[in-house]
Write a protein that holds these residues in place. Structure first.
Motif, mmCIF file in Angstrom:
data_model
loop_
_atom_site.group_PDB
_atom_site.id
_atom_site.type_symbol
_atom_site.label_atom_id
_atom_site.label_comp_id
_atom_site.label_asym_id
_atom_site.label_seq_id
_atom_site.Cartn_x
_atom_site.Cartn_y
_atom_site.Cartn_z
ATOM 1 N N ARG A 158 3.690 5.750 -5.590
ATOM 2 C CA ARG A 158 3.673 5.725 -7.062
ATOM 3 C C ARG A 158 2.578 6.636 -7.610
ATOM 4 N NH1 ARG A 158 0.877 4.234 -11.156
ATOM 5 N NH2 ARG A 158 -0.783 3.359 -9.852
ATOM 6 N N HIS A 213 5.238 -3.748 -14.993
ATOM 7 C CA HIS A 213 5.524 -3.277 -13.641
ATOM 8 C C HIS A 213 7.020 -2.966 -13.607
ATOM 9 C CE1 HIS A 213 4.994 -2.738 -9.362
ATOM 10 N NE2 HIS A 213 6.061 -3.494 -9.154
ATOM 11 N N GLN A 227 4.019 1.573 -1.143
ATOM 12 C CA GLN A 227 4.663 1.746 -2.464
ATOM 13 C C GLN A 227 3.669 2.325 -3.466
ATOM 14 O OE1 GLN A 227 7.884 0.800 -2.926
ATOM 15 N NE2 GLN A 227 8.122 -0.212 -0.967
ATOM 16 N N GLU A 228 2.445 1.770 -3.404
ATOM 17 C CA GLU A 228 1.447 2.213 -4.383
ATOM 18 C C GLU A 228 1.058 3.672 -4.160
ATOM 19 O OE1 GLU A 228 0.782 1.229 -7.081
ATOM 20 O OE2 GLU A 228 -1.301 1.303 -7.676
ATOM 21 N N CYS A 267 0.847 -1.218 0.000
ATOM 22 C CA CYS A 267 0.000 0.000 0.000
ATOM 23 C C CYS A 267 0.871 1.253 0.000
ATOM 24 C CB CYS A 267 -0.912 0.024 1.236
ATOM 25 S SG CYS A 267 -2.220 -1.189 1.177
ATOM 26 N N ARG A 317 0.012 -5.045 -7.116
ATOM 27 C CA ARG A 317 1.089 -5.074 -8.129
ATOM 28 C C ARG A 317 2.465 -5.140 -7.471
ATOM 29 N NH1 ARG A 317 -0.036 -0.914 -11.871
ATOM 30 N NH2 ARG A 317 -1.615 0.302 -10.782
ATOM 31 N N TRP A 318 2.551 -4.734 -6.176
ATOM 32 C CA TRP A 318 3.839 -4.707 -5.490
ATOM 33 C C TRP A 318 4.113 -5.976 -4.692
ATOM 34 C CZ3 TRP A 318 7.039 -0.887 -6.800
ATOM 35 C CH2 TRP A 318 6.481 0.257 -7.367
ATOM 36 N N PHE A 375 -5.357 2.583 -8.056
ATOM 37 C CA PHE A 375 -4.584 2.240 -6.846
ATOM 38 C C PHE A 375 -4.676 0.721 -6.676
ATOM 39 C CE2 PHE A 375 -4.101 1.733 -2.213
ATOM 40 C CZ PHE A 375 -3.029 2.569 -1.943
ATOM 41 N N PRO A 431 -2.472 -2.017 -4.832
ATOM 42 C CA PRO A 431 -1.299 -2.439 -4.042
ATOM 43 C C PRO A 431 -0.770 -3.802 -4.474
ATOM 44 C CG PRO A 431 -3.091 -1.728 -2.605
ATOM 45 C CD PRO A 431 -3.639 -1.747 -3.994
#
Ligand code: HEM
Length: 544
Positions: A406, A471, A402-403, A400, A461-462, A457, A459
Motif C-alpha cells: 500500500r 480502511h 499488504q501495508e 506487513c 490496519r490489515w 506504515f 500493519p
C-alpha cells in the motif's frame, strides 16, 4: 512578402486539413517523413512558376519556408483546439500545459522523477478527475477501479514499448491477450505454489548462508541483495536455473541495469507511442531488445536442460508448450519477449516490496518485535523450510506485506486503459472515445479518504477485526484489477513472505549509524519502477 503569402497559401490549408485527419487517426512518424518529402518536391513544383528564380538553393529555401509554415500552423491549430471549449475533455480541470502536450508529463518523469507526487498534488488541487494529457484523464477514486479495469482495453501507451514483438503485457487486442494469458494462468496457478516454495527455500538458505558468514553484520545494501536473490529464484522457477548472481555477488550479465533503463524508456516512450517506430530505426539495439537477447540465451539453455534432463515444469516451459494442449503457439520473437517479461515483471516489483518492509522493520522496533514473536510462535525453532500452509497462519506477516504494497506500490503508475471507439461511462459520466484513463495507484493508496494516516506504515490496519478507519480495501490495487491484473500475484506474495519470514526469524534488523531513513524516502523516483538510494541495514543473528 509575396513569397511568404504564396508559401502560406499552400501550407496553411494543408496544415489545417492534416490536423483534421490527425484528430481522427493518430499520426505515425512515416506520415511526417512523407509530408517533409512532399514539401521538398512539391513546393518548388507548385510555386516556382510564380517566380523567375528556379535554382536549386532557391527551391530549397521555398521548401523550408513552406514546411516551417506548415508545422507552425499545425502546432498552433492543435494547441488552440486542445485548449478550446470544443475539445471533448474541455470540461475536465487540469494544468493547461498538460492539456496541450504529453511532454509536460515526460518532463516530470525524466527530470523530476516525481510523476506519483505531481498526480497526488493535481488531485488535491482539482478533485477526483484531472486532465493530465491532451486526451488523458487520471481518476483518483476507488469507484473508478471497476469501470476502468474490468471493462476497458489497454491504451496505446503499451505500443510505446520499443520491441519487435509483443509480450503478454503489451498486447492491446483483447482476444489475442486472452489467448496468450491462458498459458500464464496455468504456469502460475495456486496449485504450482508448493513447487515454487521449495525452490525459494533453497535459494533463501543460500542467501542466509552468505549473511551468516559475516557480510550482513556490517551494513549491506538490502535492496541489491534482494534483487540478486530474486534473480536467482526467478531463474530457477522460470528457466530451471541458470542464474548464479548471489554466488558472484553481483548482476553479472547486467540484467538489472538493462531493466532499469528499459523501464524508464517505457515510461517516457509510452507517453508518445509513435516513438516506437522511430526507436526501431536506430542502428543500435535498445535496452529492451538487449534484454530479449539475454532472454533468448536463457531459452536456449533451458531448452537444452529440458532435452538433457527432461525438465518441463518451469514457468517458461509451460508457456512454450501450451500449444501442445490447444493453446497459443508463440513465435521465437514472442517467446523471447515473454521470457523477458517473466524477469521484468517479477524481479524489481518483488524485491521492492521486500525492501519496503525492511525499511520499516529497521525503523520500528515494535513492528519488528511483533513479527518476530509471531514467527517464533507459529514456526518455532526447528523448521528450516516454510510451506504454503504455514504462511497462511502468519497473519501479522501478511499485514506487513499488504501495508508495504500500500505505502509503496511496486508498480506505482496507474495502468492506462482506453475508452475505445465508443467511449465509456465512468463515475456516471460519459468519457469521450479514445481517451486514456487510469487510476493513479500511488495517489489512491495514499489518500486519507481511503486509509487513516496514509503516510504511516501501520500493519495493524490489515489485521482481522481492526477498527482503524477509514480502511477502504477497494482502494488497494497494487496488482491492478480485471483482465490484465497481475498473473504472478500468488507467486509474488509467496516469495515476499518466504524471504521476509526467513530473514526476520534469523536476524535482527537495524539501520547502521548515520543512515537517514528520511533521506532514503526522499530519494525515491518513479520511472515505471522505483529508483532510489541503497537501503543500508545491519543484520545481527538472533537466538531462536
Ligand atoms: C509485488 C510484486 C508484483 C507487483 C506489485 C505486480 C504488479 C503488477 C501490475 C500492477 C500489473 C498490471 C500492469 C498493467 O496492466 O500495466 C501486473 C501485470 C503482470 N504481472 Fe505482475 N506484479 C508483481 C509480481 C509479478 C510476478 C512475480 C510475475 C511473474 C512471475 C508477474 C507477472 C506479471 C505479468 C505477466 C503481467 C501482465 C498480465 C497481463 O497482461 O495479463 N508479476 N503486475
Amino acid at each position: 512578402m509575396h513569397f511568404i503569402i504564396s508559401s502560406a497559401a499552400l501550407s496553411v490549408p494543408f496544415a489545417l486539413s492534416s490536423h483534421y485527419v490527425f484528430n481522427r487517426h493518430e499520426p505515425r512518424p512515416l506520415h511526417f517523413i512523407l509530408i517533409a518529402l512532399g514539401f521538398v518536391f512539391l513546393a518548388p513544383i507548385v510555386l516556382n512558376p510564380l517566380y523567375q528564380d528556379t535554382s536549386i538553393p532557391y527551391s530549397l529555401i521555398q521548401s523550408f519556408v513552406c514546411l516551417s509554415i506548415y508545422l507552425t500552423t499545425l502546432s498552433s491549430s492543435m494547441i488552440a483546439y486542445r485548449l478550446s471549449p470544443w475539445h471533448p475533455l474541455s470540461q475536465y480541470p487540469g494544468p493547461k500545459l498538460a492539456a496541450i502536450t504529453k511532454w509536460w508529463m515526460i518532463y516530470f518523469i525524466l527530470f523530476r522523477g516525481g510523476r506519483h507526487r505531481i498526480l497526488q498534488e493535481l488531485h488535491s488541487k482539482y478533485g477526483d478527475s484531472v486532465r493530465v494529457g491532451p486526451n488523458e484523464l487520471s481518476i483518483n477514486t476507488a469507484a473508478a477501479v471497476n469501470p476502468i479495469y474490468l471493462n476497458l482495453h489497454r491504451a496505446s501507451y503499451y505500443r510505446g514499448v520499443p520491441t519487435s514483438s509483443d509480450t503478454l503485457i503489451t498486447i492491446t487486442d483483447r482476444k489475442e491477450h486472452t489467448q496468450r494469458r491462458r498459458a500464464w494462468n496455468k504456469s502460475l496457478s495456486r496449485t504450482e505454489m508448493p513447487k515454487f516454495a521449495l525452490m525459494a527455500n533453497t535459494r533463501i538458505e543460500q542467501l542466509l548462508g552468505i549473511f551468516s558468514g559475516g557480510v550482513a553484520s556490517k551494513a549491506v545494501d538490502l535492496h541489491q541483495w534482494m534483487s540478486l536473490l530474486l534473480m536467482d529464484m526467478i531463474g530457477d522457477m522460470a528457466f530451471s536455473g541458470g542464474f548464479e548472481t548471489m554466488k558472484a555477488g553481483k548482476d553479472i550479465d547486467g540484467w538489472m541495469h538493462m531493466l532499469d533503463i528499459g523501464a524508464a524508456i517505457v515510461a517516457v516512450l509510452g507517453q508518445i507511442p509513435w516513438s516506437r517506430e522511430i526507436a526501431a530505426l536506430l542502428p543500435q539495439k535498445g535496452p529492451i531488445e538487449t534484454f530479449h537477447s539475454f532472454a533468448n540465451k536463457k531459452i536456449e539453455e533451458s531448452t537444452t536442460r529440458q532435452l538433457t534432463y527432461g525438465i518441463k515444469s518451469d514457468i517458461l516451459s509451460v508457456i512454450l508448450n501450451d500449444h501442445h494442449d490447444g493453446g497459443y503457439r508463440l513465435s521465437d520473437d514472442e517467446a523471447a519477449a515473454d521470457a523477458s517479461l517473466l524477469i521484468a515483471s517479477s524481479l524489481e516489483t518483488t524485491s521492492q516490496a521486500i525492501t519496503t518492509i525492511f525499511r520499516h522493520l529497521a525503523a520500528d522496533k515494535i513492528v519488528l518485535a511483533r513479527l518476530q514473536a509471531e514467527l517464533d510462535e507459529v514456526v518455532g525453532a526447528e523448521v528450516d523450510e516454510l510451506d504454503y500452509a504455514t504462511l497462511e497462519k502468519l497473519q501479522y506477516l501478511d499485514a506487513c506485506v499488504q501495508e508495504s504494497l500500500r505505502i509503496i506500490p511496486p508498480a506505482p503508475a496507474g495502468p492506462p486503459r482506453t475508452t475505445g471507439e465508443k467511449g465509456a461511462i465512468i463515475l456516471e459520466r460519459y468519457v469521450p472515445p479514445n481517451t486514456t484513463v487510469y487510476v493513479p495507484t500511488w495517489a489512491l493508496q495514499r489518500d486519507a479518504d481511503n486509509f487513516r494516516d496514509p503516510e504511516a506504515f501501520i500493519p495493524e490496519r490489515w489485521l482481522p477485526g481492526s477498527t482503524i478507519s477509514p480502511h477502504n480495501t477497494d482502494a488497494f490495487i497494487p496488482f491492478s484489477a480485471g483482465f490484465g491484473a497481475c498473473v504472478g500475484k500468488q507467486l509474488a506474495l509467496q516469495n515476499i513472505k518466504l524471504v521476509v519470514a526467513h530473514i526476520v526469524r534469523r536476524f535482527s534488523v537495524e539501520f547502521p549509524n548515520g543512515f537517514s531513513a528520511i533521506r532514503f524516502d526522499d530519494s525515491y523516483k518513479e520511472r515505471s519502477l522505483w529508483v532510489h538510494d541503497p537501503l543500508l541495514v545491519k543484520l545481527t543473528p538472533r537466538e531462536i
